[in-house]
Design a protein around this motif. Structure first.
Motif, PDB file in Angstrom:
ATOM      1  N   ILE A 184       0.847  -1.200   0.000  1.00 51.11           N
ATOM      2  CA  ILE A 184       0.000   0.000   0.000  1.00 51.11           C
ATOM      3  C   ILE A 184       0.878   1.245   0.000  1.00 51.11           C
ATOM      4  O   ILE A 184       0.664   2.185  -0.777  1.00 51.11           O
ATOM      5  N   GLU A 185       1.895   1.258   0.871  1.00 49.86           N
ATOM      6  CA  GLU A 185       2.766   2.433   0.955  1.00 49.86           C
ATOM      7  C   GLU A 185       3.672   2.567  -0.261  1.00 49.86           C
ATOM      8  O   GLU A 185       3.745   3.635  -0.886  1.00 49.86           O
ATOM      9  N   MET A 209       1.270   2.303  -3.768  1.00 47.54           N
ATOM     10  CA  MET A 209       0.253   3.335  -3.950  1.00 47.54           C
ATOM     11  C   MET A 209       0.682   4.693  -3.404  1.00 47.54           C
ATOM     12  O   MET A 209       0.151   5.728  -3.809  1.00 47.54           O
ATOM     13  N   GLY A 210       1.613   4.677  -2.433  1.00 47.24           N
ATOM     14  CA  GLY A 210       2.037   5.921  -1.803  1.00 47.24           C
ATOM     15  C   GLY A 210       1.101   6.405  -0.718  1.00 47.24           C
ATOM     16  O   GLY A 210       1.214   7.542  -0.257  1.00 47.24           O
ATOM     17  N   TRP A 211       0.171   5.545  -0.273  1.00 45.79           N
ATOM     18  CA  TRP A 211      -0.824   5.921   0.732  1.00 45.79           C
ATOM     19  C   TRP A 211      -0.394   5.383   2.102  1.00 45.79           C
ATOM     20  O   TRP A 211      -0.902   4.366   2.570  1.00 45.79           O
ATOM     21  N   LYS A 212       0.521   6.064   2.741  1.00 41.30           N
ATOM     22  CA  LYS A 212       1.043   5.582   4.016  1.00 41.30           C
ATOM     23  C   LYS A 212      -0.038   5.536   5.093  1.00 41.30           C
ATOM     24  O   LYS A 212      -0.022   4.667   5.968  1.00 41.30           O
ATOM     25  N   TRP A 213      -0.984   6.443   5.025  1.00 43.64           N
ATOM     26  CA  TRP A 213      -2.057   6.480   6.026  1.00 43.64           C
ATOM     27  C   TRP A 213      -2.923   5.226   5.943  1.00 43.64           C
ATOM     28  O   TRP A 213      -3.345   4.669   6.961  1.00 43.64           O
ATOM     29  N   LEU A 214      -3.183   4.749   4.711  1.00 43.05           N
ATOM     30  CA  LEU A 214      -3.984   3.539   4.548  1.00 43.05           C
ATOM     31  C   LEU A 214      -3.182   2.311   4.987  1.00 43.05           C
ATOM     32  O   LEU A 214      -3.733   1.364   5.553  1.00 43.05           O
ATOM     33  N   PRO A 239      -8.966  -2.007   3.381  1.00 45.64           N
ATOM     34  CA  PRO A 239      -7.773  -1.378   2.794  1.00 45.64           C
ATOM     35  C   PRO A 239      -7.023  -2.301   1.853  1.00 45.64           C
ATOM     36  O   PRO A 239      -6.462  -1.855   0.843  1.00 45.64           O
ATOM     37  N   ALA A 281      -6.258  -1.703  -2.249  1.00 42.86           N
ATOM     38  CA  ALA A 281      -4.904  -1.798  -2.823  1.00 42.86           C
ATOM     39  C   ALA A 281      -4.869  -2.787  -3.983  1.00 42.86           C
ATOM     40  O   ALA A 281      -4.216  -2.526  -5.006  1.00 42.86           O
ATOM     41  N   ALA A 335      -6.335  -1.107  -6.996  1.00 44.12           N
ATOM     42  CA  ALA A 335      -5.464  -0.043  -7.504  1.00 44.12           C
ATOM     43  C   ALA A 335      -4.208  -0.599  -8.175  1.00 44.12           C
ATOM     44  O   ALA A 335      -3.682   0.009  -9.115  1.00 44.12           O
TER      45      ALA A 335
END
Length: 460
Positions: free
Chosen positions: A138-139, A142-147, A426, A430, A433
């Motif tokens: 995910i991080e 996708m670059g979505w560290k919060w997710l 989550p 991912a 995506a």
């Protein structure tokens, strides 16, 4: 107060496992099946051959293909495949088993995709151990560290629920029903065994489950097949009832309250996911630790766990319950049989001392599941808080084995089920995506397989 808490958890569990999540799980599985051109069917035989024969000792990773598969199976096969099936059938009727099969067929593609991403985006920690799983893809993907952080938090919670409390609770009930041993001693002994194993980390866990899981799986499968053979004349009618109940519900019989189609779908798919973990993303954490030369190879091995747990073990449990006719029977306490108590009664009703098969299999299965989920949880907490927090997590995880032996069956299952569902969201986002990445890696891997096939032909 406890009754009120149980009602709240029950309500939240039903909300989480409502139509949106069920549709999302199936839709993502179908989408990945299409994008990988039904890879789970085309490579099913090769995947199992790969899992049990190939060794990539020179490839990067902490454990072998086989140990990674056994660690994933350790966290799924057993309680989910025995107690989980019985619970689903008790509430959703025999039609729930059909929907478990549906979840497994599309879930194989989901499991494959999770493992591909886990290995592609894995990294190493300060100790040189592999770290991977949904929080990393995910991080990093996708670059979505919060997710990624949300998944890790839910993963820790789920490790305490599905991976800890449910396991010790089911073992406690089984041991008490069969041997009359109270939950106090079961909790103490199980807690000690878990603490001892966690000291060595993933390599220790891999070795233990690599021995326990195959032996107990074979033992349980042989016992279940023997019972089905003894009642072979009832098997065709059982299949008819399973398929009929899946689309029309099941009428009430005895103490059984009757099940609607929606109950069959909801509990079939939720327990199917509980059994295989396809869609949760948790088992990809074990896949990330595997020694493999390319993500696709270990992804195929990971996919095998869905077929083994749901396609084989869950089916055997469901058929034994179906041919035994125990659905709807009441236990000594006047309550309808459920969970491990139903599985024990089903085996006992056909084979003398058949309940021993369930209990003897259930205890090491639960133990290995606890170890598998302990590893998942510690990797989640390492992602959030760093490597120094692992020892604290292991101590807390070990201590929580004890209260699980005493808790209410319904509360434990609903709490674990709710955490499972929350963790899936989550991860499924991912997977959707990053489907393009999965498809690209699959094409690359299939190219490698074609070259290997041509090389073998030339060497003949």
């Amino acid at each position: 107060m406890m009754d009120r808490f149980e009602q709240i958890i029950d309500l939240l569990n039903n909300l989480v496992w409502g139509p949106p999540l069920i549709i999302l799980l199936i839709a993502i599985g179908v989408y990945l099946t299409i994008r990988t051109r039904a890879l789970q069917f085309r490579y099913l035989v090769y995947a199992h051959k790969l899992a049990f024969t190939r060794h990539d000792d020179n490839a990067q990773g902490d454990i072998s293909h086989f140990q990674a598969l056994m660690t994933a199976l350790a966290a799924t096969i057993g309680i989910g495949s025995i107690t989980g099936v019985a619970t689903a059938i008790a509430i959703g009727g025999l039609g729930a088993l059909f929907w478990m099969w549906v979840a497994a067929l599309v879930g194989m593609a989901t499991k494959y995709g999770e493992a591909i991403l886990a290995i592609k985006y894995r990294t190493t920690d300060e100790n040189g151990e592999m770290c991977g799983g949904p929080m990393y893809y995910i991080e990093r993907g996708m670059g979505w560290k919060w997710l990624a952080a949300i998944f890790a938090i839910l993963g820790i919670g789920a490790s305490f629920g599905i991976g800890n409390l449910v396991q010790s609770n089911s073992v406690s009930l089984a041991v008490q029903d069969l041997f009359g041993v109270g939950p106090l001693w079961t909790g103490i002994i199980l807690m000690g065994l878990v603490g001892f194993a966690l000291i060595g980390g993933i390599k220790s866990i891999g070795k233990i489950v690599g021995l326990l899981v195959p032996a107990m799986a074979v033992f349980y499968i042989i016992g279940g097949l023997l019972i089905i053979f003894l009642k072979i004349e009832a098997v065709p009618a059982a299949f008819v009832l399973i398929f009929r109940s899946a689309f029309s519900g099941q009428a009430a019989t005895g103490g059984f309250i009757g099940a609607t189609v929606m109950m069959a779908i909801q509990f079939g798919i939720s327990r199917g996911v509980f059994s295989s973990e396809a869609g949760l993303g948790s088992s990809s954490i074990a896949a990330a630790a595997a020694q493999t030369d390319t993500p696709g190879r270990q992804a195929l091995v990971s996919m095998c766990s869905v077929f083994i747990t749901t396609g084989i073990v869950c089916t055997i449990t469901g058929l034994v319950i179906a041919v035994s006719g125990v659905l709807g029977e009441l236990g000594p306490d006047g309550q309808m049989l459920d969970g491990s108590a139903m599985a024990l009664r089903a085996f006992d009703s056909i084979l003398p001392y058949g309940g021993l098969i369930v209990t003897i299999a259930l205890i090491p299965f639960a133990y290995s599941t606890i170890l598998g989920w302990a590893y998942y949880g510690e990797k989640c907490i390492e992602y959030l808080c760093g490597i120094r927090t692992i020892k604290v997590y292991r101590v807390l995880f070990t201590l929580l084995v004890f209260p699980g032996a005493f808790l209410s069956m319904k509360l434990v299952w609903n709490l674990a089920n709710m955490l499972n569902g929350l963790m899936a969201f989550p991860n499924l986002i991912a997977l959707f995506a990053l489907t393009g990445v999965i498809a690209k890696e699959t094409r690359f891997f299939e190219g490698i397989l074609k070259k290997e096939k041509l090389a073998r032909k030339k060497n003949r």
